[in-house]
Scaffold this active site. Structure first.
Site, mmCIF file in Angstrom:
data_model
loop_
_atom_site.group_PDB
_atom_site.id
_atom_site.type_symbol
_atom_site.label_atom_id
_atom_site.label_comp_id
_atom_site.label_asym_id
_atom_site.label_seq_id
_atom_site.Cartn_x
_atom_site.Cartn_y
_atom_site.Cartn_z
ATOM 1 N N GLU A 16 -80.521 -58.121 -46.028
ATOM 2 C CA GLU A 16 -79.662 -58.545 -45.877
ATOM 3 C C GLU A 16 -79.897 -60.032 -45.286
ATOM 4 O O GLU A 16 -80.686 -60.635 -44.940
ATOM 5 C CB GLU A 16 -78.317 -57.300 -44.269
ATOM 6 C CG GLU A 16 -77.404 -58.228 -44.588
ATOM 7 C CD GLU A 16 -76.903 -58.062 -42.871
ATOM 8 O OE1 GLU A 16 -76.183 -56.513 -42.622
ATOM 9 O OE2 GLU A 16 -77.162 -58.608 -42.010
ATOM 10 N N LYS A 161 -63.433 -42.316 -44.053
ATOM 11 C CA LYS A 161 -63.632 -43.655 -44.265
ATOM 12 C C LYS A 161 -64.391 -43.055 -46.264
ATOM 13 O O LYS A 161 -63.576 -43.692 -47.071
ATOM 14 C CB LYS A 161 -64.597 -44.373 -43.734
ATOM 15 C CG LYS A 161 -64.035 -45.099 -42.338
ATOM 16 C CD LYS A 161 -65.527 -46.778 -41.916
ATOM 17 C CE LYS A 161 -65.881 -46.043 -41.929
ATOM 18 N NZ LYS A 161 -66.892 -47.512 -40.529
ATOM 19 N N GLN A 208 -83.911 -62.064 -29.616
ATOM 20 C CA GLN A 208 -83.010 -61.401 -30.957
ATOM 21 C C GLN A 208 -82.384 -60.051 -30.191
ATOM 22 O O GLN A 208 -81.819 -58.834 -30.465
ATOM 23 C CB GLN A 208 -83.892 -61.261 -32.109
ATOM 24 C CG GLN A 208 -83.606 -60.846 -33.112
ATOM 25 C CD GLN A 208 -84.354 -60.307 -33.719
ATOM 26 O OE1 GLN A 208 -85.795 -60.431 -34.100
ATOM 27 N NE2 GLN A 208 -84.053 -59.260 -35.153
HETATM 28 P P1 FAD Z 1 -64.525 -49.224 -37.550
HETATM 29 O O1 FAD Z 1 -64.685 -48.070 -39.202
HETATM 30 O O2 FAD Z 1 -62.802 -49.299 -38.607
HETATM 31 O O3 FAD Z 1 -64.814 -48.016 -36.596
HETATM 32 C C1 FAD Z 1 -64.695 -48.653 -35.232
HETATM 33 C C2 FAD Z 1 -63.836 -47.550 -33.999
HETATM 34 O O4 FAD Z 1 -63.058 -46.657 -34.989
HETATM 35 C C3 FAD Z 1 -65.354 -46.518 -34.532
HETATM 36 O O5 FAD Z 1 -65.020 -46.089 -33.204
HETATM 37 C C4 FAD Z 1 -64.531 -45.065 -35.204
HETATM 38 O O6 FAD Z 1 -65.040 -43.750 -34.768
HETATM 39 C C5 FAD Z 1 -63.662 -45.536 -34.646
HETATM 40 N N1 FAD Z 1 -62.243 -45.419 -36.168
HETATM 41 C C6 FAD Z 1 -62.552 -45.687 -37.960
HETATM 42 N N2 FAD Z 1 -61.707 -45.411 -38.562
HETATM 43 C C7 FAD Z 1 -60.259 -45.108 -37.214
HETATM 44 C C8 FAD Z 1 -59.152 -44.384 -37.334
HETATM 45 N N3 FAD Z 1 -58.902 -43.948 -38.494
HETATM 46 N N4 FAD Z 1 -58.333 -44.055 -36.521
HETATM 47 C C9 FAD Z 1 -58.839 -44.313 -35.248
HETATM 48 N N5 FAD Z 1 -60.565 -44.188 -34.484
HETATM 49 C C10 FAD Z 1 -61.053 -44.796 -36.484
HETATM 50 N N6 FAD Z 1 -69.538 -57.267 -38.838
HETATM 51 C C11 FAD Z 1 -68.498 -58.655 -38.892
HETATM 52 O O7 FAD Z 1 -67.898 -59.173 -38.705
HETATM 53 N N7 FAD Z 1 -69.589 -58.932 -40.584
HETATM 54 C C12 FAD Z 1 -70.112 -58.296 -41.532
HETATM 55 O O8 FAD Z 1 -70.237 -58.870 -41.718
HETATM 56 C C13 FAD Z 1 -70.940 -56.887 -40.496
HETATM 57 N N8 FAD Z 1 -71.280 -56.543 -41.209
HETATM 58 C C14 FAD Z 1 -72.044 -55.301 -40.653
HETATM 59 C C15 FAD Z 1 -72.579 -54.012 -41.153
HETATM 60 C C16 FAD Z 1 -73.236 -53.246 -40.687
HETATM 61 C C17 FAD Z 1 -74.422 -52.403 -41.474
HETATM 62 C C18 FAD Z 1 -72.805 -52.739 -40.472
HETATM 63 C C19 FAD Z 1 -73.012 -51.587 -39.083
HETATM 64 C C20 FAD Z 1 -72.433 -53.758 -38.914
HETATM 65 C C21 FAD Z 1 -71.787 -54.830 -39.998
HETATM 66 N N9 FAD Z 1 -70.775 -55.446 -38.674
HETATM 67 C C22 FAD Z 1 -70.473 -56.671 -39.099
HETATM 68 C C23 FAD Z 1 -70.355 -55.209 -37.336
HETATM 69 C C24 FAD Z 1 -68.813 -54.550 -37.462
HETATM 70 O O9 FAD Z 1 -67.706 -55.159 -38.059
HETATM 71 C C25 FAD Z 1 -69.174 -53.840 -36.199
HETATM 72 O O10 FAD Z 1 -69.693 -52.760 -36.083
HETATM 73 C C26 FAD Z 1 -67.269 -53.211 -36.227
HETATM 74 O O11 FAD Z 1 -66.759 -53.289 -34.543
HETATM 75 C C27 FAD Z 1 -67.137 -51.944 -36.532
HETATM 76 O O12 FAD Z 1 -66.599 -52.107 -37.761
HETATM 77 P P2 FAD Z 1 -66.762 -51.209 -38.769
HETATM 78 O O13 FAD Z 1 -66.123 -51.136 -40.716
HETATM 79 O O14 FAD Z 1 -67.659 -49.637 -38.159
HETATM 80 O O15 FAD Z 1 -65.229 -50.211 -37.994
#
Ligand code: FAD
Length: 291
Positions: A16, A161, A208
């Site tokens: 990454e 998801k 970090q």
């Molecule tokens: P979601 O899948 O939406 O989950 C967020 C929360 O909501 C969780 O508690 C989940 O259990 C809950 N949830 C999920 N779906 C639902 C639903 N349908 N109804 C109710 N609750 C639900 N952030 C950035 O801004 N840019 C990046 O490039 C970036 N890269 C990342 C790469 C990786 C590998 C990871 C692990 C994280 C990255 N992040 C990035 C951070 C990420 O955006 C955050 O961790 C954010 O808080 C959650 O994103 P998610 O896509 O997992 O959210």
């Protein structure tokens, strides 16, 4: 190539990177990518700042250049928080026009209440599935997402998801492999059967890791804290200890049959090379066994 297909052939090793800040010298990221491409990673993913600002254009340009200039598969991250469907479609159209096949579909984070058409990553995944032909990757959390009320709840939404169309998962960083093993066992029991890549961050400076712990709620194992305390005042020693710690984690994971390793490089090719050199033969052996 769609990243989900690579797991059939080998133990995946991916990287990454993040785009340069708006005022930074653009050429630095290309020097970084040139050095990282020597590793021949299975893919390089490019982060994307939530909110859909100018940073996104850089993500798309860099992800496209990774394929065209260095012949390496790329993944563009895409957080959906705050976006309307029209804005999301404009970003996705641009990714498609730039030859990008793989998207890490994310929600992103925000400090206040936000408008927009997407509440969760699953909404974006559904939108992509209904309108495009991208390979979709999603994020997962071995130590549970900080907003989740329980591990069971987090897994329920992770399964959702995958059901919506995620073909491959990448974990948040973790420093204790037992969290990953526990998480994978629960995920498989919940019917999540797509490849799960372990996200490993080599910790090479104290600030970090302090930031990461605050942001992601990751536990620091005692063994790791001892390393940090012992070497925190010597930059080189801490860097070397951080590299050794990541190599230990990866060695154990590959030996135990992990689907893949996703290395958070922090745009540091030196660290990525040292880690790759130490585990390359393990990847070769386990990949031969898989093919
Ligand atoms: P979601 O899948 O939406 O989950 C967020 C929360 O909501 C969780 O508690 C989940 O259990 C809950 N949830 C999920 N779906 C639902 C639903 N349908 N109804 C109710 N609750 C639900 N952030 C950035 O801004 N840019 C990046 O490039 C970036 N890269 C990342 C790469 C990786 C590998 C990871 C692990 C994280 C990255 N992040 C990035 C951070 C990420 O955006 C955050 O961790 C954010 O808080 C959650 O994103 P998610 O896509 O997992 O959210």
């Amino acid at each position: 190539m769609k990243t989900a297909d690579i797991f059939d052939e080998k133990t995946v090793f991916s990287l990454e990177v993040f785009p340069p800040k708006p005022d930074a010298n653009e050429s630095v990221i290309y020097k970084t990518l040139e050095e990282l491409s020597d590793i021949s990673p299975d893919f390089i993913s490019v982060t994307y700042g939530a909110g859909g600002g100018k940073n996104g254009c850089k993500t798309i340009q860099i992800a496209s250049d990774i394929q065209d200039r260095y012949g390496v598969e790329s993944v563009a991250h895409m957080p959906c928080i705050g976006l309307t469907k029209e804005q999301a479609a404009a970003i996705l159209d641009s990714m498609q026009d730039n030859g990008i096949e793989n998207i890490l579909a994310l929600r992103g984070d925000s400090s206040g209440s936000v408008q927009g058409d997407f509440r969760h990553a699953s909404d974006l995944i559904t939108f992509i599935r209904e309108n495009y032909d991208f390979n979709i990757i999603a994020a997962c959390y071995p130590e549970v997402h900080p907003e989740s009320s329980s591990c069971a709840d987090d897994l329920k939404w992770l399964k959702h998801k995958v059901d919506c169309g995620a073909h491959h998962l990448i974990t948040q960083l973790f420093l204790d492999n037992s969290y990953f093993y526990d998480f994978c066992e629960k995920a498989r029991t919940s019917g999540i059967d797509v490849p799960i890549e372990a996200g490993i961050m080599p910790v090479t400076n104290k600030r970090q890791i302090e930031r990461m712990v605050k942001l992601c709620g990751v536990e620091l194992p005692k063994k790791f804290v001892r390393v940090l305390e012992k070497y925190e005042h010597n930059e080189t020693a801490l860097r070397d200890a951080g590299i050794a710690y990541a190599i230990d984690q990866i060695t154990e994971l590959i030996t135990d049959g992990v689907d893949g390793i996703h290395l958070y490089t922090m745009n540091n090719p030196y660290v990525a090379h040292r880690i790759y050199d130490a585990v390359q033969s393990l990847i070769t052996v386990t990949s031969c066994a898989r093919a």
